[in-house]
Design a protein around this motif. Structure first.
Motif, PDB file in Angstrom:
ATOM      1  N   VAL A  70       0.842  -1.206   0.000  1.00  0.00           N
ATOM      2  CA  VAL A  70       0.000   0.000   0.000  1.00  0.00           C
ATOM      3  C   VAL A  70       0.878   1.258   0.000  1.00  0.00           C
ATOM      4  N   THR A  71       1.917   1.258   0.828  1.00  0.00           N
ATOM      5  CA  THR A  71       2.817   2.422   0.883  1.00  0.00           C
ATOM      6  C   THR A  71       3.482   2.659  -0.468  1.00  0.00           C
ATOM      7  N   LEU A  72       3.967   1.574  -1.062  1.00  0.00           N
ATOM      8  CA  LEU A  72       4.612   1.707  -2.367  1.00  0.00           C
ATOM      9  C   LEU A  72       3.627   2.213  -3.416  1.00  0.00           C
ATOM     10  N   GLY A  77       1.701   6.335  -7.015  1.00  0.00           N
ATOM     11  CA  GLY A  77       0.571   7.182  -7.432  1.00  0.00           C
ATOM     12  C   GLY A  77       0.909   8.661  -7.340  1.00  0.00           C
ATOM     13  N   GLN A  78       1.596   9.036  -6.253  1.00  0.00           N
ATOM     14  CA  GLN A  78       1.986  10.439  -6.073  1.00  0.00           C
ATOM     15  C   GLN A  78       3.010  10.873  -7.124  1.00  0.00           C
ATOM     16  N   LEU A  79       3.972   9.995  -7.394  1.00  0.00           N
ATOM     17  CA  LEU A  79       4.992  10.327  -8.397  1.00  0.00           C
ATOM     18  C   LEU A  79       4.367  10.487  -9.780  1.00  0.00           C
ATOM     19  N   HIS A  80       3.482   9.568 -10.086  1.00  0.00           N
ATOM     20  CA  HIS A  80       2.808   9.623 -11.386  1.00  0.00           C
ATOM     21  C   HIS A  80       1.959  10.889 -11.493  1.00  0.00           C
ATOM     22  N   ALA A  81       1.248  11.202 -10.417  1.00  0.00           N
ATOM     23  CA  ALA A  81       0.388  12.395 -10.408  1.00  0.00           C
ATOM     24  C   ALA A  81       1.237  13.660 -10.539  1.00  0.00           C
ATOM     25  N   ARG A  82       2.387  13.659  -9.893  1.00  0.00           N
ATOM     26  CA  ARG A  82       3.245  14.849  -9.974  1.00  0.00           C
ATOM     27  C   ARG A  82       3.698  15.078 -11.419  1.00  0.00           C
ATOM     28  N   GLU A  83       4.075  13.986 -12.056  1.00  0.00           N
ATOM     29  CA  GLU A  83       4.520  14.070 -13.453  1.00  0.00           C
ATOM     30  C   GLU A  83       3.388  14.610 -14.347  1.00  0.00           C
ATOM     31  N   ILE A  84       2.181  14.078 -14.134  1.00  0.00           N
ATOM     32  CA  ILE A  84       1.029  14.519 -14.938  1.00  0.00           C
ATOM     33  C   ILE A  84       0.720  15.986 -14.647  1.00  0.00           C
ATOM     34  N   ASN A  85       0.764  16.361 -13.371  1.00  0.00           N
ATOM     35  CA  ASN A  85       0.464  17.755 -12.994  1.00  0.00           C
ATOM     36  C   ASN A  85       1.474  18.724 -13.616  1.00  0.00           C
ATOM     37  N   GLU A  86       2.741  18.320 -13.600  1.00  0.00           N
ATOM     38  CA  GLU A  86       3.775  19.191 -14.178  1.00  0.00           C
ATOM     39  C   GLU A  86       3.557  19.357 -15.672  1.00  0.00           C
ATOM     40  N   ARG A  87       3.234  18.251 -16.328  1.00  0.00           N
ATOM     41  CA  ARG A  87       2.988  18.294 -17.772  1.00  0.00           C
ATOM     42  C   ARG A  87       1.777  19.180 -18.078  1.00  0.00           C
ATOM     43  N   GLN A  88       0.766  19.016 -17.224  1.00  0.00           N
ATOM     44  CA  GLN A  88      -0.472  19.788 -17.387  1.00  0.00           C
ATOM     45  C   GLN A  88      -0.208  21.286 -17.182  1.00  0.00           C
ATOM     46  N   THR A  89       0.604  21.590 -16.180  1.00  0.00           N
ATOM     47  CA  THR A  89       0.921  22.989 -15.896  1.00  0.00           C
ATOM     48  C   THR A  89       1.701  23.615 -17.050  1.00  0.00           C
ATOM     49  N   ARG A  90       2.669  22.865 -17.571  1.00  0.00           N
ATOM     50  CA  ARG A  90       3.437  23.371 -18.730  1.00  0.00           C
ATOM     51  C   ARG A  90       2.510  23.607 -19.909  1.00  0.00           C
ATOM     52  N   SER A  91       1.588  22.700 -20.089  1.00  0.00           N
ATOM     53  CA  SER A  91       0.634  22.800 -21.193  1.00  0.00           C
ATOM     54  C   SER A  91      -0.257  24.024 -21.038  1.00  0.00           C
ATOM     55  N   LEU A  92      -0.716  24.284 -19.803  1.00  0.00           N
ATOM     56  CA  LEU A  92      -1.573  25.451 -19.560  1.00  0.00           C
ATOM     57  C   LEU A  92      -0.792  26.751 -19.727  1.00  0.00           C
ATOM     58  N   ALA A  93       0.469  26.739 -19.311  1.00  0.00           N
ATOM     59  CA  ALA A  93       1.303  27.936 -19.477  1.00  0.00           C
ATOM     60  C   ALA A  93       1.469  28.248 -20.961  1.00  0.00           C
ATOM     61  N   ALA A  94       1.730  27.206 -21.738  1.00  0.00           N
ATOM     62  CA  ALA A  94       1.874  27.397 -23.192  1.00  0.00           C
ATOM     63  C   ALA A  94       0.563  27.877 -23.795  1.00  0.00           C
TER      64      ALA A  94
ATOM     65  N   GLY B  15      -3.290  -2.622  -2.962  1.00  0.00           N
ATOM     66  CA  GLY B  15      -2.250  -1.792  -3.569  1.00  0.00           C
ATOM     67  C   GLY B  15      -2.791  -1.012  -4.758  1.00  0.00           C
ATOM     68  N   ALA B  16      -3.546  -1.698  -5.598  1.00  0.00           N
ATOM     69  CA  ALA B  16      -4.116  -1.035  -6.784  1.00  0.00           C
ATOM     70  C   ALA B  16      -5.078   0.075  -6.362  1.00  0.00           C
ATOM     71  N   LEU B  17      -5.871  -0.210  -5.360  1.00  0.00           N
ATOM     72  CA  LEU B  17      -6.836   0.789  -4.864  1.00  0.00           C
ATOM     73  C   LEU B  17      -6.096   1.994  -4.269  1.00  0.00           C
ATOM     74  N   ALA B  18      -5.045   1.704  -3.513  1.00  0.00           N
ATOM     75  CA  ALA B  18      -4.260   2.783  -2.894  1.00  0.00           C
ATOM     76  C   ALA B  18      -3.633   3.663  -3.970  1.00  0.00           C
ATOM     77  N   TYR B  19      -3.133   3.042  -5.041  1.00  0.00           N
ATOM     78  CA  TYR B  19      -2.530   3.791  -6.146  1.00  0.00           C
ATOM     79  C   TYR B  19      -3.563   4.716  -6.780  1.00  0.00           C
ATOM     80  N   ARG B  20      -4.723   4.159  -7.036  1.00  0.00           N
ATOM     81  CA  ARG B  20      -5.773   4.912  -7.721  1.00  0.00           C
ATOM     82  C   ARG B  20      -6.242   6.109  -6.868  1.00  0.00           C
ATOM     83  N   LEU B  21      -6.466   5.845  -5.603  1.00  0.00           N
ATOM     84  CA  LEU B  21      -6.922   6.920  -4.702  1.00  0.00           C
ATOM     85  C   LEU B  21      -5.858   8.010  -4.589  1.00  0.00           C
ATOM     86  N   SER B  22      -4.614   7.574  -4.448  1.00  0.00           N
ATOM     87  CA  SER B  22      -3.517   8.524  -4.306  1.00  0.00           C
ATOM     88  C   SER B  22      -3.389   9.385  -5.562  1.00  0.00           C
TER      89      SER B  22
END
Lengths: 117, 166
Positions: A70-72, A77-94, B15-22
């Motif tokens: 779950v921690t991993l 998820g956070q890393l992926h979201a950060r990457e998407i958010n950064e891309r999105q922000t660059r896109s909005l700036a452009a 794990g999959a659920l945690a990823y999606r929510l996060s």
């Protein structure tokens, strides 16, 4: 002692070896090697699987594994979201820069009309 | 042997659920931003941490400028089409082509001037530090209008489909 050595030398001098290799000797050797390797691998995976099975039914191991997964997952998820958010922000700036630039808008309009043609 | 497998499956599902929510929690703000009617202005507000009064003033300026910008865009398109046509049909630099080139150059200058006026007006609505940053960000656009213009199709916010549009 010397006579004995001489006898032995004579005997050895007359000794002739004519080895006969059995048919498919080499193939047989490789087959035995492959069989032993497969057996060893099977036993490693079998042992691992058995160990995992035994460990998982113990609550402390199961909950530790769940917490780790779950921690991993949250981290990924956070890393992926950060990457998407950064891309999105660059896109909005452009997009903002283009929105106030008539040349950029004309270029987009030209490209769109070229694509639709 | 069934119970460990079930446990493993449960752990993987958790794990999959945690990823999606996060992922969804972390991209929620950007999603809201994208869904707003004027996403560019919403982005400006967030990126420059503008207050409501600043945004209201900038919105007013933007609403006044965008029709002007659209008009300039049409003039640029017409001028470019005319220039391309003349370049294609002539084999020497005749007065008509020279006039079209001059007109294109004047139009470019006019557009740059109006764009700069708008950018200065927008920056005047911001606090000094933000205004400096804003002008630094926008100066390349004025110096080389149309340059670096890219497709701005937003990337997907779905964790399943993350293919880049670029």
């Amino acid at each position: 002692m010397r006579d004995y050595d001489a006898d032995l030398r004579r005997q050895l001098a007359t000794w002739q070896v004519a080895p006969v290799i059995p048919p498919r000797f080499q193939a047989g050797v490789w087959q035995r090697i492959a069989t032993r390797q497969a057996t060893r691998e099977a036993s490693v995976s079998g042992r691992l699987s058995a160990w995992l099975g035994a460990a998982l039914i113990q609550p402390q191991y199961a909950s530790a594994l769940a917490a780790l997964v779950v921690t991993l997952s949250v981290g990924v998820g956070q890393l992926h979201a950060r990457e998407i958010n950064e891309r999105q922000t660059r896109s909005l700036a452009a997009s903002y820069r283009s929105s106030v630039d008539p040349f950029a808008r004309a270029a987009t309009a030209n490209r769109d009309s070229a694509v639709s043609r | 042997m069934k119970r460990p497998l079930l446990l493993l499956l449960f752990v993987l599902l958790a794990g999959a659920l945690a990823y999606r929510l996060s992922f969804h929690a972390a991209t929620r703000t950007t999603k809201t931003l994208m869904a707003s009617p004027d996403a560019e202005l919403a982005w400006l507000q967030r990126d420059f941490q503008l207050g409501d009064a600043e945004v209201a003033r900038i919105r007013q300026l933007r609403e006044a400028y965008l029709p002007v910008c659209a008009g300039m865009c049409e003039r640029i398109e017409a001028s470019q089409a005319r220039l391309e046509n003349l370049i294609g049909t002539n084999h020497t630099l005749n007065p008509e082509l020279e006039a079209a080139l001059r007109e294109s150059s004047e139009l470019r200058q006019d557009c740059q001037r109006r764009m700069l006026e708008h950018l200065y007006a927008v920056s005047a609505a911001m606090e000094p530090a933000k205004a400096t940053r804003y002008l630094a960000m926008m100066k390349a656009q004025v110096a080389a209008p149309g340059a670096g213009q890219t497709s701005v199709a937003p990337p997907s916010l779905s964790p399943r489909n993350e293919s880049s549009p670029r």
